[in-house]
Design a protein around this motif. Sequence first.
Motif, PDB file in Angstrom:
ATOM      1  N   CYS A 169      21.282   6.897   3.129  1.00  0.00           N
ATOM      2  CA  CYS A 169      20.548   6.445   4.308  1.00  0.00           C
ATOM      3  C   CYS A 169      19.136   7.018   4.286  1.00  0.00           C
ATOM      4  CB  CYS A 169      21.246   6.896   5.584  1.00  0.00           C
ATOM      5  SG  CYS A 169      22.897   6.214   5.814  1.00  0.00           S
ATOM      6  N   GLY A 170      18.199   6.266   4.824  1.00  0.00           N
ATOM      7  CA  GLY A 170      16.847   6.785   4.909  1.00  0.00           C
ATOM      8  C   GLY A 170      15.810   5.683   4.886  1.00  0.00           C
ATOM      9  N   PHE A 171      14.568   6.112   4.682  1.00  0.00           N
ATOM     10  CA  PHE A 171      13.437   5.192   4.707  1.00  0.00           C
ATOM     11  C   PHE A 171      12.860   5.028   3.313  1.00  0.00           C
ATOM     12  CE2 PHE A 171      13.775   6.814   8.986  1.00  0.00           C
ATOM     13  CZ  PHE A 171      13.585   5.676   9.763  1.00  0.00           C
ATOM     14  N   VAL A 172      12.675   3.773   2.922  1.00  0.00           N
ATOM     15  CA  VAL A 172      12.050   3.459   1.644  1.00  0.00           C
ATOM     16  C   VAL A 172      10.537   3.388   1.864  1.00  0.00           C
ATOM     17  CG1 VAL A 172      11.897   1.823  -0.260  1.00  0.00           C
ATOM     18  CG2 VAL A 172      14.085   2.175   0.914  1.00  0.00           C
ATOM     19  N   VAL A 173       9.797   4.138   1.062  1.00  0.00           N
ATOM     20  CA  VAL A 173       8.349   4.253   1.248  1.00  0.00           C
ATOM     21  C   VAL A 173       7.644   3.868  -0.045  1.00  0.00           C
ATOM     22  CG1 VAL A 173       6.453   5.778   1.944  1.00  0.00           C
ATOM     23  CG2 VAL A 173       8.758   6.166   2.841  1.00  0.00           C
ATOM     24  N   GLY A 174       6.609   3.053   0.070  1.00  0.00           N
ATOM     25  CA  GLY A 174       5.835   2.651  -1.089  1.00  0.00           C
ATOM     26  C   GLY A 174       4.966   3.778  -1.619  1.00  0.00           C
ATOM     27  N   THR A 175       4.708   3.774  -2.910  1.00  0.00           N
ATOM     28  CA  THR A 175       3.821   4.742  -3.553  1.00  0.00           C
ATOM     29  C   THR A 175       2.863   3.979  -4.464  1.00  0.00           C
ATOM     30  OG1 THR A 175       5.147   5.103  -5.549  1.00  0.00           O
ATOM     31  CG2 THR A 175       5.768   6.363  -3.597  1.00  0.00           C
ATOM     32  N   LYS A 176       2.081   4.688  -5.219  1.00  0.00           N
ATOM     33  CA  LYS A 176       1.185   4.033  -6.171  1.00  0.00           C
ATOM     34  C   LYS A 176       1.977   3.231  -7.189  1.00  0.00           C
ATOM     35  CE  LYS A 176      -2.593   5.074  -9.383  1.00  0.00           C
ATOM     36  NZ  LYS A 176      -3.402   6.163  -9.994  1.00  0.00           N
ATOM     37  N   THR A 177       3.167   3.732  -7.528  1.00  0.00           N
ATOM     38  CA  THR A 177       4.099   3.021  -8.405  1.00  0.00           C
ATOM     39  C   THR A 177       5.485   3.154  -7.820  1.00  0.00           C
ATOM     40  OG1 THR A 177       4.635   4.964  -9.743  1.00  0.00           O
ATOM     41  CG2 THR A 177       2.744   3.647 -10.443  1.00  0.00           C
ATOM     42  N   ASN A 178       6.305   2.139  -7.946  1.00  0.00           N
ATOM     43  CA  ASN A 178       7.690   2.221  -7.495  1.00  0.00           C
ATOM     44  C   ASN A 178       7.790   2.602  -6.014  1.00  0.00           C
ATOM     45  OD1 ASN A 178       8.209   1.637 -10.165  1.00  0.00           O
ATOM     46  ND2 ASN A 178       8.675   3.753 -10.708  1.00  0.00           N
ATOM     47  N   ALA A 179       8.850   3.298  -5.645  1.00  0.00           N
ATOM     48  CA  ALA A 179       9.058   3.666  -4.248  1.00  0.00           C
ATOM     49  C   ALA A 179       9.916   4.914  -4.171  1.00  0.00           C
ATOM     50  CB  ALA A 179       9.718   2.523  -3.490  1.00  0.00           C
ATOM     51  N   ILE A 180       9.907   5.544  -2.991  1.00  0.00           N
ATOM     52  CA  ILE A 180      10.689   6.750  -2.720  1.00  0.00           C
ATOM     53  C   ILE A 180      11.632   6.466  -1.551  1.00  0.00           C
ATOM     54  CG2 ILE A 180      10.518   9.077  -1.716  1.00  0.00           C
ATOM     55  CD1 ILE A 180       9.866   9.216  -4.575  1.00  0.00           C
ATOM     56  N   LEU A 181      12.867   6.934  -1.660  1.00  0.00           N
ATOM     57  CA  LEU A 181      13.810   6.881  -0.549  1.00  0.00           C
ATOM     58  C   LEU A 181      13.901   8.272   0.064  1.00  0.00           C
ATOM     59  CD1 LEU A 181      16.067   5.602   1.194  1.00  0.00           C
ATOM     60  CD2 LEU A 181      17.680   6.179  -0.645  1.00  0.00           C
ATOM     61  N   ASP A 189       0.829  -1.198   0.000  1.00  0.00           N
ATOM     62  CA  ASP A 189       0.000   0.000   0.000  1.00  0.00           C
ATOM     63  C   ASP A 189       0.866   1.251   0.000  1.00  0.00           C
ATOM     64  OD1 ASP A 189      -2.293  -1.478   0.025  1.00  0.00           O
ATOM     65  OD2 ASP A 189      -2.480  -1.459   2.210  1.00  0.00           O
ATOM     66  N   ALA A 190       0.396   2.258  -0.709  1.00  0.00           N
ATOM     67  CA  ALA A 190       1.115   3.528  -0.779  1.00  0.00           C
ATOM     68  C   ALA A 190       1.249   4.145   0.602  1.00  0.00           C
ATOM     69  CB  ALA A 190       0.389   4.481  -1.720  1.00  0.00           C
ATOM     70  N   GLY A 191       2.410   4.741   0.887  1.00  0.00           N
ATOM     71  CA  GLY A 191       2.674   5.384   2.162  1.00  0.00           C
ATOM     72  C   GLY A 191       3.267   4.464   3.206  1.00  0.00           C
ATOM     73  N   VAL A 192       3.331   3.162   2.908  1.00  0.00           N
ATOM     74  CA  VAL A 192       3.881   2.206   3.866  1.00  0.00           C
ATOM     75  C   VAL A 192       5.407   2.279   3.869  1.00  0.00           C
ATOM     76  CG1 VAL A 192       4.153  -0.251   4.396  1.00  0.00           C
ATOM     77  CG2 VAL A 192       1.924   0.650   3.719  1.00  0.00           C
ATOM     78  N   ILE A 193       6.000   2.312   5.053  1.00  0.00           N
ATOM     79  CA  ILE A 193       7.451   2.336   5.198  1.00  0.00           C
ATOM     80  C   ILE A 193       7.963   0.911   5.017  1.00  0.00           C
ATOM     81  CG2 ILE A 193       9.378   2.874   6.724  1.00  0.00           C
ATOM     82  CD1 ILE A 193       7.494   4.910   8.116  1.00  0.00           C
ATOM     83  N   LEU A 194       8.725   0.669   3.938  1.00  0.00           N
ATOM     84  CA  LEU A 194       9.179  -0.676   3.597  1.00  0.00           C
ATOM     85  C   LEU A 194      10.410  -1.092   4.381  1.00  0.00           C
ATOM     86  CD1 LEU A 194       8.800  -0.483  -0.281  1.00  0.00           C
ATOM     87  CD2 LEU A 194       7.116  -1.212   1.407  1.00  0.00           C
ATOM     88  N   GLY A 195      11.186  -0.108   4.844  1.00  0.00           N
ATOM     89  CA  GLY A 195      12.397  -0.420   5.579  1.00  0.00           C
ATOM     90  C   GLY A 195      13.422   0.669   5.412  1.00  0.00           C
ATOM     91  N   LYS A 196      14.626   0.410   5.921  1.00  0.00           N
ATOM     92  CA  LYS A 196      15.700   1.403   5.895  1.00  0.00           C
ATOM     93  C   LYS A 196      16.691   1.091   4.784  1.00  0.00           C
ATOM     94  CE  LYS A 196      15.612   1.833  10.941  1.00  0.00           C
ATOM     95  NZ  LYS A 196      16.435   1.661  12.174  1.00  0.00           N
ATOM     96  N   SER A 197      17.325   2.158   4.296  1.00  0.00           N
ATOM     97  CA  SER A 197      18.458   2.033   3.389  1.00  0.00           C
ATOM     98  C   SER A 197      19.703   2.445   4.163  1.00  0.00           C
ATOM     99  CB  SER A 197      18.261   2.955   2.182  1.00  0.00           C
ATOM    100  OG  SER A 197      19.429   3.005   1.400  1.00  0.00           O
ATOM    101  N   TYR A 198      20.771   1.664   4.025  1.00  0.00           N
ATOM    102  CA  TYR A 198      22.008   1.957   4.723  1.00  0.00           C
ATOM    103  C   TYR A 198      23.113   2.294   3.734  1.00  0.00           C
ATOM    104  CZ  TYR A 198      19.815  -0.160   8.825  1.00  0.00           C
ATOM    105  OH  TYR A 198      18.968  -0.444   9.857  1.00  0.00           O
ATOM    106  N   GLY A 199      24.072   3.101   4.177  1.00  0.00           N
ATOM    107  CA  GLY A 199      25.219   3.433   3.346  1.00  0.00           C
ATOM    108  C   GLY A 199      26.170   4.311   4.119  1.00  0.00           C
ATOM    109  N   PHE A 200      27.352   4.542   3.557  1.00  0.00           N
ATOM    110  CA  PHE A 200      28.355   5.338   4.282  1.00  0.00           C
ATOM    111  C   PHE A 200      28.312   6.809   3.919  1.00  0.00           C
ATOM    112  CE2 PHE A 200      30.403   3.021   0.792  1.00  0.00           C
ATOM    113  CZ  PHE A 200      30.788   4.070  -0.023  1.00  0.00           C
ATOM    114  N   SER A 201      27.287   7.241   3.170  1.00  0.00           N
ATOM    115  CA  SER A 201      27.064   8.669   2.920  1.00  0.00           C
ATOM    116  C   SER A 201      25.633   9.007   3.294  1.00  0.00           C
ATOM    117  CB  SER A 201      27.322   9.017   1.453  1.00  0.00           C
ATOM    118  OG  SER A 201      26.427   8.327   0.610  1.00  0.00           O
TER     119      SER A 201
END
Length: 315
Positions: A274-286, A258-270
Motif C-alpha cells: 500500500c502507498g503512493f506512487v510518485v514520479g521521478t526523473k526516471t521510473n517511479a517510487i512507491l 513531472d518528477a514529484g507528482v503523485i500518480l496514485g495509490k497502490s492497494y494490497g492486503f499487506s
Amino acid sequence: MNIVWIGFHEEGLPAFKATLENGNKVSAFITLDEDAFAKRSAGSRDYEAFCQKYGVEYFTVSTIKGDEAYEIIKKSKPDLLVVLGWSEILPSRLLQIPTIGTIGTHAALLPHNKGSAPINWAIIHGEKVTGNTMMWLSEKVDSGSIIDQIEFPITPYDTCKTLYDQVAETNAVMLQNLIKKLNEGTKPVLDISNENNEPILPRRRPKDGLLDWQQSAEKIYDFIRALTIPYPGAFTFWNGKKYIIWKANILPLAAGVDAGVILGKSYGFSDNSCGFVVGTKTNAILITEIEDENGVVYSGKDLNDLNLEGEFTNE
C-alpha cells in the motif's frame, strides 16, 4: 591483558559482549552521559547491563576530550584501549596511555571512504561493495595502520541498518582475532597503505535529508534507504507540511509525468503493498511508510487514507 573500552553506539555491542564472554579482562567502560547520549542516534544502554554482569566499572562523561575521561583511563592503566562506536577523535594524550595501543574501526574499506557516515554515503553514492576496517588509532582521522578488513556487498535489499548490523558483527570477529594474536605476543599490521587522495566524507545532519525529486528513481531509493531508521530520515513536503519517508519500493515503469507528482495509490492486503506512487526523473517510487510533523507514522491502509494528491515539493 587489561582492556579499557570507550563506546555508546550499538555497533560496538556484539564485540563488547563477545570480549567479556570469552573471559577477557575489561577493567573500565566509558560512555556518554544522559545529555550527550540524547543527542545521538543508534546508541545503546545495554552496555550497562553487561558491565554489571561481568563486574566492569561503568563511567559516563560528556566528552572523551576532557580531564574526567583522561583521569579514568590513566587510573585504569590499560594495555589495550578499545574505541568502538564513538564519534569524537581521541586527543593524543589518551593515545599515549595504553601500553600496547588503541584500536578502532571504520565502516569502510580504508583508505576508501574516510570521514563521517561512510555506510550512509556508500549507499547514497550507489556503491555495490563496502566493509569494515580495524586499525591502530593515530592522531589523524581514519589514518592509523590497518589491522584487519572484512568486505561485504551492498545489495538492493540493504538499508543503513542492515549494513551497520554487519559492521557490528565484523567488529566482534576482528576484535576477537586481534586479542588472540596479542595474547600470543603478536601485534598485527596488514601490508595495506591507508593513504589516498580522496576527499574526506563530510558529516551528515538531519537537514541534509531533503529529497530531490529531479533525480532518478534509483538515486531516490538509495537516498531513502541510506537515511532510514535509526537515522533522521529522508524528507519531502506536501502542501507545506514536512513528511519523513521511512520505506519505499522502486518500480520499473516510466513515470511519464513531472518528477514529484503523485500518480496514485497502490492497494494490497499487506502493508508494504500500500502507498503512493510518485514520479521521478526516471521510473517511479512507491512510498509505503511516512511520518508527519506530529510524529505519527502511516503505513498500509492508514497511509492510503491520507489521500495525498498533487505533488511533493522542496518546501
